[in-house]
Design a protein around this motif. Structure first.
Motif, PDB file in Angstrom:
ATOM      1  N   VAL A 276       0.897  -0.704  -0.057  1.00 58.66           N
ATOM      2  CA  VAL A 276      -0.160   0.277  -0.222  1.00 58.66           C
ATOM      3  C   VAL A 276       1.033   1.377  -0.366  1.00 58.66           C
ATOM      4  CG1 VAL A 276      -1.559   1.519   0.838  1.00 58.66           C
ATOM      5  CG2 VAL A 276      -1.899  -1.530   1.422  1.00 58.66           C
ATOM      6  N   ARG A 277       0.427   2.543  -1.247  1.00 54.75           N
ATOM      7  CA  ARG A 277       1.564   3.271  -0.884  1.00 54.75           C
ATOM      8  C   ARG A 277      -0.159   4.615  -1.232  1.00 54.75           C
ATOM      9  NH1 ARG A 277       4.928  -0.297  -3.727  1.00 54.75           N
ATOM     10  NH2 ARG A 277       7.328  -0.823  -2.443  1.00 54.75           N
ATOM     11  N   GLU A 278       0.563   5.333  -0.937  1.00 56.05           N
ATOM     12  CA  GLU A 278       0.147   6.964  -1.568  1.00 56.05           C
ATOM     13  C   GLU A 278      -0.082   7.294  -3.201  1.00 56.05           C
ATOM     14  OE1 GLU A 278       1.124  10.230   0.312  1.00 56.05           O
ATOM     15  OE2 GLU A 278       0.588   9.591   2.280  1.00 56.05           O
ATOM     16  N   PHE A 279      -0.625   7.150  -4.197  1.00 58.17           N
ATOM     17  CA  PHE A 279      -0.268   7.411  -5.395  1.00 58.17           C
ATOM     18  C   PHE A 279       0.996   8.506  -5.555  1.00 58.17           C
ATOM     19  CE2 PHE A 279      -1.063  10.259  -9.198  1.00 58.17           C
ATOM     20  CZ  PHE A 279      -1.112   8.862  -9.871  1.00 58.17           C
ATOM     21  N   ASP A 280       0.751   9.268  -5.079  1.00 58.09           N
ATOM     22  CA  ASP A 280       2.474  10.569  -5.114  1.00 58.09           C
ATOM     23  C   ASP A 280       3.161   9.688  -5.035  1.00 58.09           C
ATOM     24  OD1 ASP A 280      -0.905  11.780  -4.087  1.00 58.09           O
ATOM     25  OD2 ASP A 280      -0.048  13.707  -4.785  1.00 58.09           O
ATOM     26  N   GLU A 281       3.196   8.733  -4.384  1.00 63.47           N
ATOM     27  CA  GLU A 281       4.774   8.537  -3.777  1.00 63.47           C
ATOM     28  C   GLU A 281       5.467   7.738  -5.129  1.00 63.47           C
ATOM     29  OE1 GLU A 281       4.587   6.245  -0.564  1.00 63.47           O
ATOM     30  OE2 GLU A 281       4.636   7.900   0.941  1.00 63.47           O
ATOM     31  N   GLU A 282       4.542   6.619  -6.118  1.00 63.57           N
ATOM     32  CA  GLU A 282       5.075   5.833  -7.544  1.00 63.57           C
ATOM     33  C   GLU A 282       4.471   6.178  -9.077  1.00 63.57           C
ATOM     34  OE1 GLU A 282       3.660   2.222  -6.153  1.00 63.57           O
ATOM     35  OE2 GLU A 282       1.258   2.886  -5.723  1.00 63.57           O
ATOM     36  N   ALA A 283       3.898   8.032  -8.351  1.00 65.05           N
ATOM     37  CA  ALA A 283       3.254   8.335  -9.660  1.00 65.05           C
ATOM     38  C   ALA A 283       4.463   8.792 -10.869  1.00 65.05           C
ATOM     39  CB  ALA A 283       2.425   9.729  -9.997  1.00 65.05           C
ATOM     40  N   GLU A 284       5.299   8.473 -10.529  1.00 60.04           N
ATOM     41  CA  GLU A 284       6.938   9.265 -11.383  1.00 60.04           C
ATOM     42  C   GLU A 284       6.872   7.207 -12.213  1.00 60.04           C
ATOM     43  OE1 GLU A 284       7.363  11.674 -13.266  1.00 60.04           O
ATOM     44  OE2 GLU A 284       6.215  12.879 -12.048  1.00 60.04           O
ATOM     45  N   LEU A 298      -6.769   3.381  -5.644  1.00 55.91           N
ATOM     46  CA  LEU A 298      -8.011   3.114  -5.360  1.00 55.91           C
ATOM     47  C   LEU A 298      -8.384   5.289  -5.424  1.00 55.91           C
ATOM     48  CD1 LEU A 298      -7.899   1.597  -2.110  1.00 55.91           C
ATOM     49  CD2 LEU A 298      -9.336   1.296  -4.267  1.00 55.91           C
ATOM     50  N   VAL A 299      -9.367   6.058  -6.144  1.00 63.74           N
ATOM     51  CA  VAL A 299      -9.836   6.836  -6.589  1.00 63.74           C
ATOM     52  C   VAL A 299     -10.772   7.934  -5.540  1.00 63.74           C
ATOM     53  CG1 VAL A 299      -9.409   8.882  -7.913  1.00 63.74           C
ATOM     54  CG2 VAL A 299      -8.691   6.825  -8.444  1.00 63.74           C
ATOM     55  N   ASP A 300      -9.813   8.948  -4.639  1.00 65.81           N
ATOM     56  CA  ASP A 300     -10.871  10.043  -4.172  1.00 65.81           C
ATOM     57  C   ASP A 300     -11.080  10.962  -4.803  1.00 65.81           C
ATOM     58  OD1 ASP A 300     -12.276  11.859  -2.668  1.00 65.81           O
ATOM     59  OD2 ASP A 300     -10.544  11.667  -1.081  1.00 65.81           O
ATOM     60  N   ARG A 301     -12.552  11.022  -5.283  1.00 62.34           N
ATOM     61  CA  ARG A 301     -13.438  12.178  -6.839  1.00 62.34           C
ATOM     62  C   ARG A 301     -12.335  13.539  -6.181  1.00 62.34           C
ATOM     63  NH1 ARG A 301     -18.936  10.469  -9.219  1.00 62.34           N
ATOM     64  NH2 ARG A 301     -17.874   8.568  -9.255  1.00 62.34           N
ATOM     65  N   TRP A 302     -12.490  13.610  -4.827  1.00 62.71           N
ATOM     66  CA  TRP A 302     -12.596  14.987  -4.021  1.00 62.71           C
ATOM     67  C   TRP A 302     -10.841  15.481  -4.375  1.00 62.71           C
ATOM     68  CZ3 TRP A 302     -15.758  18.569  -2.032  1.00 62.71           C
ATOM     69  CH2 TRP A 302     -17.314  17.434  -1.691  1.00 62.71           C
ATOM     70  N   GLY A 307      -5.358  20.682  -8.580  1.00 57.68           N
ATOM     71  CA  GLY A 307      -5.029  21.046 -10.431  1.00 57.68           C
ATOM     72  C   GLY A 307      -3.746  19.483 -10.391  1.00 57.68           C
ATOM     73  N   ARG A 308      -3.099  20.097  -9.108  1.00 55.27           N
ATOM     74  CA  ARG A 308      -1.698  19.374  -9.759  1.00 55.27           C
ATOM     75  C   ARG A 308      -1.346  17.919  -9.739  1.00 55.27           C
ATOM     76  NH1 ARG A 308       2.629  16.961  -7.442  1.00 55.27           N
ATOM     77  NH2 ARG A 308       1.628  17.748  -5.524  1.00 55.27           N
ATOM     78  N   ARG A 309      -2.220  17.602  -9.100  1.00 54.41           N
ATOM     79  CA  ARG A 309      -2.314  16.166  -8.872  1.00 54.41           C
ATOM     80  C   ARG A 309      -3.620  15.379  -9.313  1.00 54.41           C
ATOM     81  NH1 ARG A 309      -4.085  15.142  -3.276  1.00 54.41           N
ATOM     82  NH2 ARG A 309      -3.558  12.802  -3.964  1.00 54.41           N
ATOM     83  N   SER A 310      -4.510  16.426  -9.698  1.00 51.97           N
ATOM     84  CA  SER A 310      -5.166  15.744 -10.625  1.00 51.97           C
ATOM     85  C   SER A 310      -3.930  15.665 -12.212  1.00 51.97           C
ATOM     86  CB  SER A 310      -6.207  15.752 -10.384  1.00 51.97           C
ATOM     87  OG  SER A 310      -6.235  17.323 -11.130  1.00 51.97           O
ATOM     88  N   ASP A 311      -3.446  16.390 -12.086  1.00 49.95           N
ATOM     89  CA  ASP A 311      -2.703  16.262 -13.912  1.00 49.95           C
ATOM     90  C   ASP A 311      -2.284  14.462 -13.385  1.00 49.95           C
ATOM     91  OD1 ASP A 311      -2.190  17.833 -16.228  1.00 49.95           O
ATOM     92  OD2 ASP A 311      -0.242  17.232 -15.426  1.00 49.95           O
ATOM     93  N   LEU A 312      -1.262  14.558 -12.915  1.00 49.23           N
ATOM     94  CA  LEU A 312      -0.724  12.919 -12.838  1.00 49.23           C
ATOM     95  C   LEU A 312      -1.955  11.905 -13.094  1.00 49.23           C
ATOM     96  CD1 LEU A 312       1.464  13.873  -9.279  1.00 49.23           C
ATOM     97  CD2 LEU A 312       2.220  13.438 -11.997  1.00 49.23           C
ATOM     98  N   VAL A 313      -2.733  11.951 -12.598  1.00 46.70           N
ATOM     99  CA  VAL A 313      -3.438  11.056 -13.112  1.00 46.70           C
ATOM    100  C   VAL A 313      -4.542  10.695 -14.169  1.00 46.70           C
ATOM    101  CG1 VAL A 313      -6.030   9.356 -12.286  1.00 46.70           C
ATOM    102  CG2 VAL A 313      -4.278  10.904 -10.591  1.00 46.70           C
ATOM    103  N   ARG A 314      -4.402  12.452 -15.054  1.00 50.08           N
ATOM    104  CA  ARG A 314      -4.634  12.122 -16.303  1.00 50.08           C
ATOM    105  C   ARG A 314      -3.555  11.803 -16.804  1.00 50.08           C
ATOM    106  NH1 ARG A 314      -5.343  17.483 -15.817  1.00 50.08           N
ATOM    107  NH2 ARG A 314      -7.645  17.733 -15.408  1.00 50.08           N
ATOM    108  N   ARG A 315      -2.352  11.743 -16.893  1.00 52.55           N
ATOM    109  CA  ARG A 315      -1.608  11.694 -17.326  1.00 52.55           C
ATOM    110  C   ARG A 315      -1.179  10.537 -17.630  1.00 52.55           C
ATOM    111  NH1 ARG A 315       3.385  14.399 -15.089  1.00 52.55           N
ATOM    112  NH2 ARG A 315       4.590  13.394 -16.357  1.00 52.55           N
ATOM    113  N   LEU A 316      -1.662   9.704 -16.189  1.00 52.42           N
ATOM    114  CA  LEU A 316      -1.731   8.120 -15.875  1.00 52.42           C
ATOM    115  C   LEU A 316      -2.726   7.460 -17.010  1.00 52.42           C
ATOM    116  CD1 LEU A 316      -0.323   5.259 -14.740  1.00 52.42           C
ATOM    117  CD2 LEU A 316      -2.185   5.471 -12.667  1.00 52.42           C
TER     118      LEU A 316
END
Length: 416
Positions: A276-284, A298-302, A307-316
């Motif tokens: 289990v990890r935070e998405f931000d830790e392994e996004a790159e 696991l995505v929390d829509r909130w 915007g900066r962090r949601s852009d990482l999900v968009r790129r993924l």
């Protein structure tokens, strides 16, 4: 918990502890609880034992955990019952031997000494297994294989089909009642022919599983895209959050533990080794070369309000890794989310657009929207399907399937 505490000598002791693996609900609102069939079996066994014995009114005939609640009180209750019950009845199924909790229950009971009142050719263990479904094509772990229990003595149809089929198929009604009666008789016989002193009430969560662990386990990564309680937007209450993003608890009050822990337990019960990890830790890493193992996000829509962090999900999503499956938990009883539902839906559609029609590049989202479970029970079923989707894609990739730069058809070959 007082690890040295036992039970009072005069305390009533239940005849049996029914150990079973909880089955998740089908992913639809209002679906019946599949564990009600186990509850019926438990009641039928208790009724039969009351007829066979002279147990007084109010005597605890058996114990069955119906709660699925986690936490210290839940664990203490299980430990107390396992320290005092006279017979342990494991309900065999493929899911049972993948359950860490069931393995701990078996371990705790088997720590207690068993003394036979008189010598017999058969070695009494205090464990009376029952077949929930046929285990003919499954290899039992060592502790179960060593019992060498003769299931044929409960009836031919029972040994072939298991209790679940005998309950569900009307033509097997008499065979079901025969099997229950003989199982009840067996429980009483073992209880009366053995002396099993009460044991210590130990910390349940720290106990190992009695079931064999594979030398190497397939890994599943669980990644959480959410908030810490100190970084929330003004529209959002901290009720569902904690110090870490992995502390997110979207299904409060029905579940008061982090959702990632529930997800890890489900993956572990399927035979995988979860991290289990935070998405931000392994996004790159996810963006660069894809996950080295199947991943459930696991995505929390909130959190899409960032915007900066949601852009990482968009790129993924644009990288289109088939080995990543997305679940967007949605608590129907969360009034705050319902009040902002349109905004949150728009945010989600902007970051993870659903692939429809002739669109060539699939999205991380499923077209049917099945990845938005509205309750903790629905989440457990959806988590199993997400793990299978990610694992199927990962296996295809390992066999030389589509590479990361081309479109991946992620319509699952297993499950919905």
């Amino acid at each position: 918990m007082n690890s040295g505490a036992g039970q009072r000598k005069d305390a009533p002791r239940p005849y049996f502890f029914l150990s079973y693996a909880h089955t998740p609900r089908i992913n639809s609102r209002g679906a019946a609880d599949p564990n009600l069939w186990v509850a019926k079996l438990y009641q039928d066994l208790c009724e039969a034992i009351l007829q066979i014995t002279d147990a007084p009114s109010g005597h605890p005939v058996g114990f069955m955990d119906r709660s699925m609640h986690q936490g210290q009180k839940w664990a203490e209750r299980l430990s107390r019952e396992l320290a005092s019950c006279r017979v342990f009845v494991p309900l065999y199924s493929p899911r049972y031997f993948k359950s860490e909790a069931c393995g701990r229950e078996w371990h705790l009971f088997s720590r207690r000494s068993v003394y036979q009142r008189r010598p017999t050719a058969e070695r009494m263990t205090g464990i009376v297994p029952a077949l929930w479904v046929s285990m003919e094509h499954y290899q039992l772990p060592r502790v179960a294989g060593e019992l060498q229990f003769n299931h044929d003595s409960f009836g031919a149809e029972y040994a072939t089909e298991g209790l679940y089929a005998l309950m569900k198929i009307a033509a097997f009604s008499s065979e079901y009642h025969t099997a229950v009666w003989r199982l009840a008789r067996r429980i009483v016989d073992v209880a009366e022919q053995t002396v099993i002193p009460t044991g210590q009430v130990l910390d349940f969560e720290s106990q190992p599983s009695a079931f064999d662990q594979p030398d190497t386990a397939d890994q599943v990564r669980i990644s959480v895209f959410s908030y810490q309680d100190r970084e929330l937007p003004p529209q959002r209450s901290a009720t569902w959050y904690g110090e870490q993003r992995t502390d997110w608890q979207p299904y409060r009050p029905d579940s008061s533990r982090p959702l990632a822990q529930d997800a890890a337990d489900i993956a572990r019960g399927m035979g995988f080794l979860p991290t289990v990890r935070e998405f931000d830790e392994e996004a790159e890493q996810l963006l660069a070369g894809g996950p080295p193992a199947p991943c459930v996000l696991l995505v929390d829509r909130w959190a899409f309000l960032d915007g900066r962090r949601s852009d990482l999900v968009r790129r993924l999503d644009r990288r289109n890794h088939g080995t990543v499956a997305v679940i967007e938990p949605w608590n129907r009883d969360d009034q705050q989310s319902r009040d902002h539902e349109r905004m949150l839906n728009d945010l989600g559609d902007g970051v993870l657009p659903v692939s429809r029609g002739a669109r060539r590049r699939p999205s991380l989202r499923d077209e049917g929207g099945g990845g938005t479970p509205g309750s903790i029970e629905e989440f457990r079923g959806e988590m199993e399907r997400a793990v299978m989707r990610a694992c199927t894609a990962h296996e295809q990739q390992q066999r030389g399937g589509p590479d990361d730069d081309g479109p991946v058809d992620r319509r699952p070959s297993i499950g919905p």
